[in-house]
Design a protein around this motif. Structure first.
Motif, PDB file in Angstrom:
ATOM      1  N   VAL A 274       0.880  -1.137  -0.094  1.00 56.98           N
ATOM      2  CA  VAL A 274      -0.108  -0.161  -0.075  1.00 56.98           C
ATOM      3  C   VAL A 274       0.854   1.169  -0.070  1.00 56.98           C
ATOM      4  O   VAL A 274       1.686   1.393   0.770  1.00 56.98           O
ATOM      5  CB  VAL A 274      -0.885   0.145   1.136  1.00 56.98           C
ATOM      6  CG1 VAL A 274      -1.998   1.271   1.145  1.00 56.98           C
ATOM      7  CG2 VAL A 274      -1.829  -1.142   1.211  1.00 56.98           C
ATOM      8  N   ARG A 275       0.675   2.033  -0.940  1.00 53.43           N
ATOM      9  CA  ARG A 275       1.444   3.499  -0.955  1.00 53.43           C
ATOM     10  C   ARG A 275       0.522   4.349  -1.428  1.00 53.43           C
ATOM     11  O   ARG A 275      -0.661   4.162  -1.739  1.00 53.43           O
ATOM     12  CB  ARG A 275       2.516   3.389  -1.841  1.00 53.43           C
ATOM     13  CG  ARG A 275       2.241   2.849  -3.557  1.00 53.43           C
ATOM     14  CD  ARG A 275       3.314   2.855  -4.170  1.00 53.43           C
ATOM     15  NE  ARG A 275       3.038   2.529  -5.612  1.00 53.43           N
ATOM     16  CZ  ARG A 275       3.486   3.424  -6.781  1.00 53.43           C
ATOM     17  NH1 ARG A 275       4.360   4.343  -6.485  1.00 53.43           N
ATOM     18  NH2 ARG A 275       2.999   3.253  -7.733  1.00 53.43           N
ATOM     19  N   CYS A 276       1.155   5.826  -1.073  1.00 57.41           N
ATOM     20  CA  CYS A 276       0.414   6.769  -1.849  1.00 57.41           C
ATOM     21  C   CYS A 276       1.151   7.886  -2.393  1.00 57.41           C
ATOM     22  O   CYS A 276       2.666   7.963  -1.806  1.00 57.41           O
ATOM     23  CB  CYS A 276      -0.566   7.364  -0.594  1.00 57.41           C
ATOM     24  SG  CYS A 276       0.274   8.379   0.633  1.00 57.41           S
ATOM     25  N   TYR A 277       0.941   8.839  -3.229  1.00 50.42           N
ATOM     26  CA  TYR A 277       1.836   9.740  -3.904  1.00 50.42           C
ATOM     27  C   TYR A 277       1.007  10.831  -4.354  1.00 50.42           C
ATOM     28  O   TYR A 277      -0.082  10.779  -4.285  1.00 50.42           O
ATOM     29  CB  TYR A 277       2.256   9.171  -5.005  1.00 50.42           C
ATOM     30  CG  TYR A 277       1.530   8.374  -6.029  1.00 50.42           C
ATOM     31  CD1 TYR A 277       0.764   9.138  -7.184  1.00 50.42           C
ATOM     32  CD2 TYR A 277       1.215   7.019  -5.811  1.00 50.42           C
ATOM     33  CE1 TYR A 277       0.157   8.286  -7.945  1.00 50.42           C
ATOM     34  CE2 TYR A 277       0.409   6.190  -6.899  1.00 50.42           C
ATOM     35  CZ  TYR A 277      -0.160   6.936  -7.835  1.00 50.42           C
ATOM     36  OH  TYR A 277      -0.920   6.479  -8.598  1.00 50.42           O
TER      37      TYR A 277
ATOM     38  N   PRO B 201       0.255  12.061 -11.482  1.00 49.44           N
ATOM     39  CA  PRO B 201       1.504  12.206 -10.490  1.00 49.44           C
ATOM     40  C   PRO B 201       2.337  13.489 -10.680  1.00 49.44           C
ATOM     41  O   PRO B 201       2.616  13.817 -11.766  1.00 49.44           O
ATOM     42  CB  PRO B 201       2.477  11.164 -10.797  1.00 49.44           C
ATOM     43  CG  PRO B 201       1.477  10.082 -11.330  1.00 49.44           C
ATOM     44  CD  PRO B 201       0.573  10.977 -12.432  1.00 49.44           C
ATOM     45  N   LEU B 202       2.666  14.074  -9.615  1.00 52.27           N
ATOM     46  CA  LEU B 202       3.320  15.216  -9.476  1.00 52.27           C
ATOM     47  C   LEU B 202       4.689  15.418  -8.527  1.00 52.27           C
ATOM     48  O   LEU B 202       4.763  14.564  -7.518  1.00 52.27           O
ATOM     49  CB  LEU B 202       2.615  16.665  -8.875  1.00 52.27           C
ATOM     50  CG  LEU B 202       1.212  16.927  -9.930  1.00 52.27           C
ATOM     51  CD1 LEU B 202       0.633  18.161  -9.138  1.00 52.27           C
ATOM     52  CD2 LEU B 202       1.873  17.290 -11.208  1.00 52.27           C
TER      53      LEU B 202
ATOM     54  N   ARG C  61      -2.120  22.676   0.714  1.00 48.15           N
ATOM     55  CA  ARG C  61      -3.206  21.887   0.163  1.00 48.15           C
ATOM     56  C   ARG C  61      -2.694  21.111  -1.150  1.00 48.15           C
ATOM     57  O   ARG C  61      -1.695  21.713  -1.734  1.00 48.15           O
ATOM     58  CB  ARG C  61      -4.237  22.661  -0.343  1.00 48.15           C
ATOM     59  CG  ARG C  61      -4.205  23.922  -1.283  1.00 48.15           C
ATOM     60  CD  ARG C  61      -5.503  24.723  -1.436  1.00 48.15           C
ATOM     61  NE  ARG C  61      -5.301  25.903  -2.227  1.00 48.15           N
ATOM     62  CZ  ARG C  61      -6.059  26.952  -2.127  1.00 48.15           C
ATOM     63  NH1 ARG C  61      -6.698  27.040  -1.390  1.00 48.15           N
ATOM     64  NH2 ARG C  61      -5.546  28.002  -2.997  1.00 48.15           N
ATOM     65  N   GLY C  62      -3.275  20.205  -1.508  1.00 48.65           N
ATOM     66  CA  GLY C  62      -2.967  19.188  -2.430  1.00 48.65           C
ATOM     67  C   GLY C  62      -3.935  17.991  -2.604  1.00 48.65           C
ATOM     68  O   GLY C  62      -4.909  18.128  -2.157  1.00 48.65           O
TER      69      GLY C  62
ATOM     70  N   THR D 229      -0.176  24.391 -25.059  1.00 49.48           N
ATOM     71  CA  THR D 229       0.685  23.470 -24.918  1.00 49.48           C
ATOM     72  C   THR D 229       0.353  22.741 -23.094  1.00 49.48           C
ATOM     73  O   THR D 229       0.518  23.929 -22.430  1.00 49.48           O
ATOM     74  CB  THR D 229       2.177  23.636 -24.806  1.00 49.48           C
ATOM     75  OG1 THR D 229       2.402  24.053 -26.222  1.00 49.48           O
ATOM     76  CG2 THR D 229       3.256  22.569 -24.588  1.00 49.48           C
ATOM     77  N   PHE D 230       0.094  21.532 -23.043  1.00 43.95           N
ATOM     78  CA  PHE D 230       0.045  21.183 -21.794  1.00 43.95           C
ATOM     79  C   PHE D 230       0.659  19.587 -21.635  1.00 43.95           C
ATOM     80  O   PHE D 230       0.723  19.069 -22.804  1.00 43.95           O
ATOM     81  CB  PHE D 230      -1.551  21.116 -21.416  1.00 43.95           C
ATOM     82  CG  PHE D 230      -2.265  20.131 -22.285  1.00 43.95           C
ATOM     83  CD1 PHE D 230      -2.651  19.094 -21.669  1.00 43.95           C
ATOM     84  CD2 PHE D 230      -2.794  21.060 -23.387  1.00 43.95           C
ATOM     85  CE1 PHE D 230      -3.481  18.509 -22.427  1.00 43.95           C
ATOM     86  CE2 PHE D 230      -3.890  19.978 -24.106  1.00 43.95           C
ATOM     87  CZ  PHE D 230      -4.153  18.749 -23.824  1.00 43.95           C
ATOM     88  N   SER D 231       0.576  19.041 -20.512  1.00 44.11           N
ATOM     89  CA  SER D 231       0.962  17.825 -19.978  1.00 44.11           C
ATOM     90  C   SER D 231       0.019  17.103 -19.564  1.00 44.11           C
ATOM     91  O   SER D 231      -0.811  17.687 -18.676  1.00 44.11           O
ATOM     92  CB  SER D 231       2.343  17.716 -19.560  1.00 44.11           C
ATOM     93  OG  SER D 231       3.368  18.156 -20.235  1.00 44.11           O
ATOM     94  N   ALA D 232      -0.323  15.590 -19.869  1.00 46.90           N
ATOM     95  CA  ALA D 232      -1.148  15.013 -19.103  1.00 46.90           C
ATOM     96  C   ALA D 232      -1.050  13.490 -19.689  1.00 46.90           C
ATOM     97  O   ALA D 232      -0.551  13.277 -20.490  1.00 46.90           O
ATOM     98  CB  ALA D 232      -2.696  15.423 -19.508  1.00 46.90           C
ATOM     99  N   PRO D 233      -1.234  12.505 -18.501  1.00 44.82           N
ATOM    100  CA  PRO D 233      -1.306  11.139 -18.705  1.00 44.82           C
ATOM    101  C   PRO D 233      -2.152  10.803 -20.040  1.00 44.82           C
ATOM    102  O   PRO D 233      -3.257  11.335 -20.193  1.00 44.82           O
ATOM    103  CB  PRO D 233      -1.640  10.339 -17.578  1.00 44.82           C
ATOM    104  CG  PRO D 233      -1.676  11.510 -16.741  1.00 44.82           C
ATOM    105  CD  PRO D 233      -1.697  12.809 -17.024  1.00 44.82           C
TER     106      PRO D 233
END
Length: 661
Positions: A15-18, A26-27, A66-67, A643-647
């Protein structure tokens, strides 16, 4: 969900979190947590005792953080991934931060420890421990005075970066008796009043969060916009193996579209296909499409949002500028459902035939469904409102559309003409003449461009000869289908800029499908900042974007040229910009991680409208993070870019025609 998650916990799985953004992307630590002072005016002075026993006054500063985090749990049988979980809290710190200073907060380390509690196979609670290490500074912008001396400079900086201000020159004797010349220089810098490094520990309890679980998964590809009818597709996999003959049920919320077939069944490669039919009369509506299947009594599903619209079965679109100054272009596009119609003859007329004329008339649509005609205004015409009507007939149905605009044309001393073949195949010559009061103009510089932006002009610019004549050659790239284009020649004579336009068809047929691809954004949504120019006014919007494109793609080892669609949907509060009915002029792939499409699409929404030349590029990193670039422009100076980034979506595929996805 609960049983699979608890099975992982009971089997001592990992179990993990990010850290992620709001969409689960993910950032890195320095981007994933927002940290800032709540309000500089709320600083409270506090008297404290230093280790030396002295008393001093410090300021109490309130910071917020916050996040989002995602929890991932897996073992050798199941994998569960949570939706993004928000966290937010405030804390107070003491430091020297007098009035006028700014407090900065930089996150240097982040750890999260999830604790999932199950009882009798049922989820009881989830708690997440957060540890955040931060550097907090109070700073003030100031100017310092330095003694400096000349040295060999590096390459010159940009002119936008001014040199420091030199006040005076001083001499100084070194220890060896050598005299050196120093300059007294003022430099703007940041003065640090106080600086602390602090660890923060917080515990958050998650009351309601959904997980996607299972050894099996469904991928789903849903276009950003579905006009009237469109095929959707996906794949069923278990432990990386594709599952054949598996029933997949499709639902749409709100239930305004028919799905046929439903259920659909996966083929031998685990792929499923079905069609969404949107009823005629449906205005643009955001809908959620969900694909669900059951394997070994476990249910697996995936949901994606799209825009459903079908205003009529066949429709004629007509676009033009708000004002035509002597010459410009109006554009028509014909479509039935989501298919653009080639070979339709569009006739143009106006309520002021004494003031304007059309060339050509009628104009014929190419494979993009677009017909272009130039509007010529009689010289000496004062600003006058006119109505332009376009008409065509498709499958026995008469279509008509009108627009109202203003035309004007002051009498001009100088003119430019343009001539070109009605059809240019791969290469053709464009010629014309520049005159003033009927006298040829020599050495006039003529520049060329066209819409859509296809091919190259050589020379560009061209220069007129002694008879005022110019010529250039347009070379059309291979694999360009038959399309309508407008060519523009512009020159400036005696301080006056004049333009000539001509509407023709171009083509250079060859290989239609150099590759195939199906590309999309994970979750059909990503944050993006877009730049828009509308009627010469630039604007910036921050919102959510969805981009999908499917070109020549089949689930077999072939390419299908008939597969030709791209869409863009962008929303920012109440503002919408959608590019629909996107059809390619050309496509390009590089390996399995780069795709490009250049084509034409309709812009609809409440910000910009019309027929746009559109370029979409996608570069995929080894971590399946896509960098998307979109550039769109029309004939009248309106534009859209981002221009943008995304999975990338799990259904994304880029490859050769001989490869089975």
């Amino acid at each position: 969900m609960s049983s699979e998650l608890c099975s992982i916990i009971e089997n001592n799985g990992t179990v993990r979190c990010y850290l992620t953004d709001q969409f689960g992307f993910p950032l890195p630590t320095n981007e994933g947590v927002e940290c800032a002072e709540v309000d500089p005016n709320r600083r409270r002075e506090v008297s404290v005792t230093l280790p030396s026993g002295e008393r001093t006054i410090l300021q109490e500063v309130t910071l917020f953080k916050r996040g989002f985090v995602v929890i991932e749990a897996f073992d050798d049988r199941f994998e569960c991934v949570s939706e993004p979980i928000p966290f937010s809290f405030t804390e107070r710190v003491l430091l020297c931060a007098p009035r006028g200073t700014d407090v900065t907060c930089t996150i240097t380390e982040f750890d999260c420890l999830p604790n999932i509690v199950c009882r009798d196979g049922e989820l009881v609670s989830i708690e997440i421990g957060l540890r955040i290490c931060q550097e907090i500074k109070s700073v003030y912008n100031t100017v310092i005075d330095l003694a400096t001396r000349a040295c060999q400079p590096r390459e010159a900086l940009s002119e936008s970066c001014p040199p420091p201000t030199t006040l005076s020159t001083k001499n100084r004797i070194t220890n060896t008796g050598e005299q050196q010349t120093f300059e007294q220089t003022c430099i703007s810098t940041e003065k640090v009043y106080d600086w602390i490094i602090q660890d923060t520990n917080q515990q958050i309890r998650v009351d309601d969060v959904s997980f996607t679980c299972g050894p099996c998964q469904i991928t789903l590809f849903v276009p950003a916009v579905i006009m009237c009818d469109r095929q959707i597709s996906g794949t069923v996999l278990c432990n990386g193996e594709r599952i054949a003959n598996q029933e997949v049920f499709i639902s749409v919320d709100p239930d305004i579209a028919d799905v046929n077939p439903n259920p659909t069944v996966t083929d031998e490669n685990g792929h499923f296909f079905t069609t969404l039919d949107v009823p005629v009369g449906t205005e643009p509506t955001i809908a959620t499409v969900t694909a669900t299947t059951t394997i070994d009594q476990h249910e697996f599903s995936i949901s994606l949002d799209t825009i459903l619209v079908c205003e009529s079965e066949c429709q004629l679109f007509l676009f033009g500028p708000s004002t035509i100054d002597c010459i410009d272009v109006v554009e028509a596009r014909v479509r039935c459902n989501d298919e653009v119609i080639a070979g339709a003859n569009v006739t143009f007329e106006s309520d002021r035939p004494d003031l304007i004329s059309f060339d050509p008339n009628p104009a014929t649509t190419g494979v993009l469904g677009v017909a272009l005609t130039t509007v010529n205004v009689e010289p000496g015409t004062p600003p006058t409102q006119v109505t332009i009507t376009a008409r065509t007939t498709v499958d026995g149905e008469d279509l008509e559309e009108t627009i109202v605009l203003t035309v004007v044309c002051e009498a001009r001393e100088c003119t430019i003409t343009i001539e070109a073949p009605a059809l240019i195949t791969c290469e053709g010559e464009i010629t014309g003449t520049v005159t003033c009061d009927g006298i040829p103009v020599e050495d006039a510089v003529v520049e060329f461009n066209n819409f859509p932006i296809v091919g190259e002009f050589d020379p560009n610019p061209a220069t007129t000869d002694a008879l005022g004549n110019y010529s250039t050659t347009l070379t059309v790239p291979e694999s360009t289908p038959l399309i309508s284009t407008v060519i523009m020649a512009t020159t400036t004579v005696n301080g006056e800029t004049i333009t000539a336009m001509i509407s023709i068809h171009i083509e250079c047929p060859l290989e239609e499908c150099p590759c195939k691809y199906r590309i999309g954004i994970q979750g059909n949504a990503a944050p993006a900042t877009v730049n828009v120019t509308q009627q010469s006014t630039p604007s910036t919007f921050q919102g959510t974007i969805n981009v999908t494109a499917i070109q020549c793609f089949t689930a077999n080892a072939i390419c299908n040229p008939a597969i030709n669609n791209f869409n863009i949907a962008f929303g920012s509060g109440g503002n919408t910009i959608n590019f629909v009915m996107g059809r390619r002029i050309s496509i390009q792939c590089d390996g399995n991680n780069f795709a490009r499409v250049h084509g034409v699409a309709n812009a609809i929404g409440n910000v910009i409208n019309g027929i746009f030349d559109v370029l979409i590029e996608l570069q995929i990193s080894p971590a399946n993070i896509g960098t998307w670039t979109i550039i769109a422009s029309d004939l009248h100076g309106n534009s859209f870019s981002t221009t943008f980034s995304a999975p990338v979506s799990s259904a994304t595929f880029i490859g050769d025609c001989s490869v089975v996805p």
